[in-house]
Design an enzyme around this catalytic site. Structure first.
Site, mmCIF file in Angstrom:
data_model
loop_
_atom_site.group_PDB
_atom_site.id
_atom_site.type_symbol
_atom_site.label_atom_id
_atom_site.label_comp_id
_atom_site.label_asym_id
_atom_site.label_seq_id
_atom_site.Cartn_x
_atom_site.Cartn_y
_atom_site.Cartn_z
ATOM 1 N N ASP A 439 -42.248 0.978 1.846
ATOM 2 C CA ASP A 439 -42.402 0.586 3.578
ATOM 3 C C ASP A 439 -43.409 0.929 4.650
ATOM 4 O O ASP A 439 -44.151 1.106 5.124
ATOM 5 C CB ASP A 439 -41.431 -0.165 4.028
ATOM 6 C CG ASP A 439 -40.097 0.993 4.961
ATOM 7 O OD1 ASP A 439 -39.932 1.779 3.773
ATOM 8 O OD2 ASP A 439 -39.698 0.841 5.353
ATOM 9 N N ARG A 443 -40.282 7.521 9.676
ATOM 10 C CA ARG A 443 -39.073 7.306 9.635
ATOM 11 C C ARG A 443 -37.846 7.344 8.382
ATOM 12 O O ARG A 443 -37.815 7.615 7.323
ATOM 13 C CB ARG A 443 -39.365 5.988 10.759
ATOM 14 C CG ARG A 443 -39.219 4.961 9.549
ATOM 15 C CD ARG A 443 -39.018 3.549 10.640
ATOM 16 N NE ARG A 443 -38.710 2.533 9.995
ATOM 17 C CZ ARG A 443 -40.001 1.138 10.342
ATOM 18 N NH1 ARG A 443 -40.121 1.006 11.244
ATOM 19 N NH2 ARG A 443 -39.535 0.459 9.729
ATOM 20 N N GLU A 445 -36.632 5.643 6.480
ATOM 21 C CA GLU A 445 -36.523 4.544 6.089
ATOM 22 C C GLU A 445 -36.857 4.875 4.032
ATOM 23 O O GLU A 445 -36.239 5.091 3.728
ATOM 24 C CB GLU A 445 -37.271 3.414 6.356
ATOM 25 C CG GLU A 445 -36.174 2.119 6.000
ATOM 26 C CD GLU A 445 -36.707 1.050 6.967
ATOM 27 O OE1 GLU A 445 -36.690 -0.073 6.566
ATOM 28 O OE2 GLU A 445 -37.260 1.482 8.316
ATOM 29 N N ASP A 452 -42.336 -5.880 0.428
ATOM 30 C CA ASP A 452 -44.125 -5.067 0.922
ATOM 31 C C ASP A 452 -44.978 -5.556 -0.070
ATOM 32 O O ASP A 452 -45.746 -5.710 -0.793
ATOM 33 C CB ASP A 452 -43.676 -4.104 2.037
ATOM 34 C CG ASP A 452 -42.686 -4.159 3.138
ATOM 35 O OD1 ASP A 452 -41.957 -4.642 3.006
ATOM 36 O OD2 ASP A 452 -43.341 -3.413 3.718
ATOM 37 N N GLU A 727 -47.244 -1.523 11.076
ATOM 38 C CA GLU A 727 -46.365 -2.606 10.577
ATOM 39 C C GLU A 727 -46.100 -3.782 11.550
ATOM 40 O O GLU A 727 -45.367 -5.111 11.246
ATOM 41 C CB GLU A 727 -44.422 -2.034 10.538
ATOM 42 C CG GLU A 727 -43.586 -2.707 10.377
ATOM 43 C CD GLU A 727 -42.197 -2.258 10.378
ATOM 44 O OE1 GLU A 727 -41.384 -2.577 9.688
ATOM 45 O OE2 GLU A 727 -42.249 -0.804 11.304
#
Length: 854
Positions: A439, A443, A445, A452, A727
Site C-alpha cells: 500500500d 510508515r 504498514e 489497492d 493516498e
C-alpha cells in the site's frame, strides 16, 4: 525479414532457475513486412520437440527434468510467407524437490522476548578448506528472516531481502548463486540474517516472531572440482554464529544500525545448532521478481539547519536506501540519517505520519574513507536529515529499490501536468512493488493490501511486465484463502487480524483481488494458466460473497447489506469526511462488487470449459444487477441516494438497462458539475469514473474532471508538487499543510499510494485509445479520444506479441495517427471522424479531418 526479438523461459530472458517441471517458453516476433502471422514454431528442449502456433508460455512436456541441470532451448519460427527465424537460450533446474543435505541452523542461546521490535541480526560463518581447484560452485540458500551472503567480505548476488516475502507457512523461496569465481582454498562464507517479515516486527500493531522465535538459516554449497569430483557443504553444527557483528539492529520499519568500528577479530563466535521450524514450508526456487537497486538518485538541494543537521531533497518521492560516500571520518564517529516524505513548515522532517516507524539509519564509522548503504531495510522518502558529519565530508546519494520488473508501457502528451501524473503513477508503482504489491513504502504498514492492487492491476500491467511478480503473490492469495472462501485483506496476512480473526467473512473489493488481478494479467499477457490456477479460488470466493449477500426478502436477497463496519465501502471518498461514512456506502459498493466478480468468474468458467459454472455465475450476475437497479434507483437512471460511486460502478459494469444507461450517465455528470468537476469517489469508483462518463456521451465532463486542478483532483496533487500518487486527495492544502482531522484513521496519510493512479488506464485506453479486445492484445482497438485542448498524445506497451504504439497529433485541422501493430495481432482503428479500418502487423500512418467537440 522475420526475427525472434525475445525468447524467455518462465518470463526470464536469461538466468532462469526453476523447479517447475513444465517451464513455460514464450517468444516475440518482428518483421519488416506488413500483415505477418506465425504459421508454426518448433520448440526444442533437449530431446523433446513440439510444433505450435502459440507464443505464450508453451509448456515443456518432455521427459522428467533432472535437478541441477542446464537445458538448451531452441525456437525456429516460420511465418505465413515462409520466412524463418531462430533463437536459443537456456534455463537451469533447481533442486526439483531433492532433500537438502543441510540443516536449518540458528543460535539456541539467543532468546528474544521483546515485543514490537525486531531481533538482533545473526551472523553465521563457515571457514572452508578446499584442497582442489574449483570448476563450478553453486550456492543454494534461504532463511527464516531476510539474509545477506558474503564470501571473503564480498557480497554474493545483487538481491535485497532474500528469500523474499511469502506466506512462509505454505511456501518459501530459495536462491541460487553461481559462486565459482569467488572461492579459494580458505574462503570464509558469511551470512547475516535479520528478522525481516518472518521474525521481525510487522503490521502497524508491530507483531513480531509471527513465524519463528528467532532467525534460522539454510544453505547448501555444491562444488564440482576440475578433477570431476564433487563436494557438498551444508549448514550444520560445524558452522558458527554470533549476534556481536556490525549489524546491531535491522527492522523493516525502524531502519538499520551498523557499527563499522567493531573489531571483527574480537567477535565472539559460538557453534550453531540445528533449528526445528514450527512448520515445514514448500521450498521452491525463486519464482518471483527479486528486489534490486535500480536508479541512483542524486539530491537536488542541501540545506543546513541551525543545529548543524543537513536536509537533503532528492526531488522525487521513492522507496529505497541512502548511500553515503564518506570521504573522511574518525573511528567511532556516529552518523544518523532520518527519512520523510514531506517537510514541516520550519524545514524539518515531518515524521509524524510515519506513526511508529522510526525510518532511521545509524552508522558508526571506522577510521578514514568508507561507504555505507543499508542492506536489511528500506524506507519511503523524498527528504533525509543527516547529522554527525559535515557536508564536505560526505557524498550523499540514494538507491531506488523495487522488484526487478521490466518497464513495458509509457504515455506522454501535450499537457505537462498529465505527463507528470504519468510519472507519479510510475514512481508509486515502483515504490510499492517491493517483492509484494504494498500500500505504501514509508510508515508502519507496507503490507500487501488486496484492495489497492485489485483496482490498480490494469494500469500496472500496461506499464510493466509484472507476470512473475503477480504470479508469486497470487500463489499466496490462493494459499491464504479462508476455509469459507473469504480472503485476508492483506496477503501475506502475517499477523494482521481482520478479517483473519473472522474466518467466515468475505470483504468486497479487497477480496475481489483474487478475480480482478488474474483477469488483468490474462487480458494484458494472454496467459490462460493464471486463470486455471486461480479459478478454484475465484469460485470459492464469489460463492462466499453470494452467501453474505443472501440475507433478505425478494430482490434484497441480492443486495449485500451486512453491517458496514465489516466493509471498507467507498474508501477515502473525499466528498464525505469520516471513515464511518465511507463504510456506510458498502451496500452499493459490495453489491456492485458481487455483480462484477460473478460476471468475470462466469467468463473465466466459460473460457476453461466449465459450462455449468459459467451459467450459474451468469444468472447470479443478472440477478444482482437487477436488484441493484431495482432497489437503489427509480428505474429511470436516477439513484435514490446520490453519490458519484453509486453511479460509476453500474455505469462501467453496464448494470443499467440500455434504455436508461445514458440517463444515468447524465445524472452522474450533473453530480460532477455540481462538485465543480472534483473527484468524489473512493477506491472502488475512482478507476472507472472517467470511463463511466466518456463511454456514455459525457466526454466533455470526463475531460474537465481529468484536467481539473482544484482539490480534490489528480492534477491538484501535481500542482501541489506531488511526485507520486497520494493516498488522500487532500494530503496537502494550498499552504502546503496537511489538514488531517479526526476521521478515525489514525493519521492515515501517505504520499506514495498507487490506488488512485488507476486513472492511468483512462490515459492509455481512451486518450491514446489502446485497448485489448482479446487476451494478450492478440486483437486490440486503437480509438483515440482528444479533448480539453490536447494536441498530441503517444502511448506504447510491450505485449506478449510485441510493441503496440498509438501516436497522434492534431495539426491544421487534421488528425494524424501513427500506429504499430505487432506480428501475429490485428488492430481495429477508429478515427475521430468515425472511419473504422482493420490492420495486421506493421507500421501505418492514418489521418482524417478533425473538428473539436470537447
Amino acid at each position: 525479414m522475420l526475427k525472434i526479438s525475445s525468447l524467455t523461459v518462465e518470463h526470464l530472458p536469461e538466468g532462469c532457475v526453476t523447479d517447475n517441471p513444465n517451464p513455460g517458453i514464450s517468444f516475440r516476433l518482428e518483421s519488416d513486412r506488413q500483415n505477418v502471422t506465425l504459421k508454426r514454431a518448433r520448440i526444442t528442449v533437449g530431446d523433446w520437440m513440439t510444433e505450435t502456433d502459440s507464443q505464450i508460455l508453451v509448456p515443456y512436456k518432455g521427459k522428467k527434468l533432472k535437478p541441477f541441470t542446464k537445458y538448451k532451448v531452441e525456437v525456429r519460427a516460420e511465418d505465413d510467407a515462409g520466412e524463418t527465424a531462430g533463437a536459443e537460450t537456456e534455463f537451469e533446474t533447481g533442486r526439483m524437490g531433492m532433500v537438502w543435505k543441510a540443516q536449518w541452523i540458528s543460535d539456541p542461546e539467543y532468546i528474544f522476548t521483546e515485543k514490537k521490535v525486531s531481533p538482533v541480526p545473526m551472523m553465521f560463518r563457515k571457514k572452508l578448506n578446499l584442497k582442489k581447484k574449483v570448476k563450478q560452485a553453486k550456492l543454494y540458500a534461504t532463511a527464516m528472516g531476510i539474509y545477506e551472503l558474503m564470501i571473503d567480505g564480498a557480497k554474493v548476488g545483487d538481491q535485497y531481502f532474500a528469500p523474499g516475502f511469502t506466506s512462509y507457512k505454505h511456501e518459501m523461496q530459495y536462491q541460487t548463486y553461481d559462486v565459482s569465481g569467488m572461492l579459494n582454498g580458505e574462503s570464509v562464507l558469511t551470512a547475516v540474517v535479520a528478522g525481516g517479515w518472518a521474525v521481525g516486527s510487522f503490521v502497524f500493531t508491530r507483531i513480531n516472531r509471527f513465524d519463528a522465535d528467532r532467525q534460522a538459516f539454510l544453505a547448501e554449497l555444491r562444488i564440482t572440482y576440475e578433477d570431476g569430483s564433487e563436494e557438498i557443504i551444508g549448514t550444520d553444527e560445524t558452522w558458527e554464529v554470533t549476534e556481536d557483528g556490525p549489524y546491531r539492529m535491522a527492522d523493516i520499519y525502524d531502519g538499520e544500525t551498523y557499527d563499522a568500528a567493531i573489531d571483527k577479530e574480537k567477535i565472539f563466535w559460538r557453534k550453531a545448532a540445528p533449528e526445528q521450524l514450527r512448520f515445514t514450508p514448500n521450498l521452491m526456487a525463486d519464482y518471483g521478481s527479486p528486489v534490486k537497486a535500480h536508479e541512483e538518485m542524486k539530491p537536488v538541494s542541501c540545506k543546513k539547519r541551525q543545529d548543524g543537521t543537513l536536509i537533503y531533497d532528492f526531488g522525487q518521492n521513492f522507496a529505497g536506501v541512502v548511500k553515503l560516500g564518506i570521504k573522511r571520518a574518525k573511528k567511532g564517529q556516529a552518523i544518523t540519517v532520518k527519512h520523510a516524505e514531506i517537510l514541516n513548515r520550519d524545514g524539518s522532517l515531518n515524521t509524524r505520519f510515519l506513526r511508529t516507524a522510526k525510518a532511521t539509519a545509524m552508522y558508526t564509522c571506522r577510521e578514514g574513507a568508507q561507504e555505507y548503504s543499508p542492506r536489511l531495510t528500506y524506507m519511503g522518502f523524498r527528504y533525509i536529515s543527516v547529522s554527525g558529519i559535515d557536508k564536505e565530508d560526505v557524498n550523499v546519494t540514494a538507491l531506488a529499490l523495487y522488484s526487478d520488473i521490466e518497464r513495458a508501457g509509457d504515455f506522454t502528451c501535450s499537457n505537462d501536468m498529465l505527463n507528470r501524473l504519468q510519472q507519479n503513477i510510475i514512481w508509486s508503482s515502483k515504490s510499492n512493488f517491493v517483492d509484494i504489491p504494498t500500500d505504501c513504502p514509508q510508515r508502519d504498514e507496507r503490507m500487501g493490501w488486496t484492495g489497492d492492487i485489485a483496482v490498480f492491476a490494469p494500469t500496472a500491467c500496461f506499464n510493466f511486465d509484472i507476470s512473475r511478480f503477480l504470479d508469486k503473490w497470487l500463489l499466496d492469495v490462493k494459499s491464504e484463502q479462508l476455509s469459507t472462501g473469504g480472503l485476508p485483506n492483506t496477503v501475506p496476512v502475517q499477523g494482521y487480524g481482520f478479517p483473519a480473526t473472522m474466518p467466515s467473512m468475505a470483504i468486497d473489493w479487497w477480496g475481489d483481488a483474487c478475480v480482478l488481478v488474474p483477469w488483468a494479467q490474462y487480458m494484458a499477457k494472454g496467459n490462460e494458466q493464471v486463470l486455471r490456477d486461480m479459478y478454484p479460488t475465484m469460485k470459492k470466493y464469489v460463492k462466499a460473497c453470494r452467501f453474505w449477500a443472501g440475507f433478505g426478502i425478494g430482490k434484497h436477497r441480492y443486495i449485500w447489506h451486512t453491517p458496514s463496519m465489516l466493509h471498507f465501502g467507498d474508501w477515502v471518498a473525499p466528498d464525505v469526511p469520516k471513515m464511518s461514512q465511507w463504510q456506510g456506502r458498502s451496500k452499493w459498493t459490495a453489491t456492485a462488487s458481487l455483480y462484477n466478480t460473478s460476471r468475470l468468474t462466469g467468463m473465466v468458467a466459460d473460457i476453461l470449459g466449465e459450462k455449468e459454472d459459467a451459467e450459474y455465475f451468469r444468472k447470479l450476475s443478472e440477478k444482482v444487477s437487477d436488484a441493484y437497479v431495482s432497489v437503489f434507483t427509480d428505474g429511470k437512471g436516477k439513484m435514490k441516494e446520490e453519490f458519484q460511486t453509486a453511479y460509476v460502478l453500474p455505469l462501467w459494469f453496464h448494470m443499467f438497462p440500455e434504455n436508461v444507461q445514458a440517463k444515468a450517465a447524465e445524472n452522474l455528470a450533473k453530480l460532477v458539475k455540481a462538485s465543480d468537476y472534483c473527484i468524489g469517489t473512493g477506491f472502488p469508483g475512482t478507476p472507472y469514473i472517467l470511463f463511466a462518463l466518456a463511454d456514455n456521451g459525457q466526454e466533455d465532463t470526463a475531460f474537465k474532471m481529468l484536467m481539473n486542478t482544484k482539490c480534490p483532483s489528480w492534477l491538484y496533487e501535481v500542482k501541489s508538487g506531488a511526485t507520486t500518487i497520494w493516498e488522500r486527495w487532500d494530503g496537502l492544502d494550498e499552504n502546503g499543510e496537511c489538514p488531517i482531522g479526526d476521521d478515525g484513521t489514525d493519521m492515515m496519510i501517505s504520499y506514495n499510494h498507487y490506488a488512485s493512479g488507476a486513472v492511468g488506464a483512462f490515459l492509455y485506453q481512451r486518450v491514446a485509445g489502446i485497448e485489448a479486445v482479446e487476451p494478450g492484445y492478440r486483437r486490440f482497438n486503437i480509438r483515440p479520444l482528444a479533448g480539453c485542448g490536447l494536441t498530441y498524445a503517444k502511448a506504447s506497451t510491450l505485449t506478449s506479441y510485441g510493441r503496440i504504439v498509438s501516436d497522434w497529433k492534431i495539426q491544421d485541422g487534421t488528425f494524424l495517427l501513427d500506429i504499430e501493430v505487432p506480428v501475429g495481432t490485428r488492430c481495429t482503428v477508429t478515427l475521430p471522424d468515425g472511419k473504422v479500418s482493420e490492420y495486421g502487423s506493421g507500421k501505418y500512418h492514418l489521418s482524417c479531418t478533425y473538428k473539436s467537440t470537447i
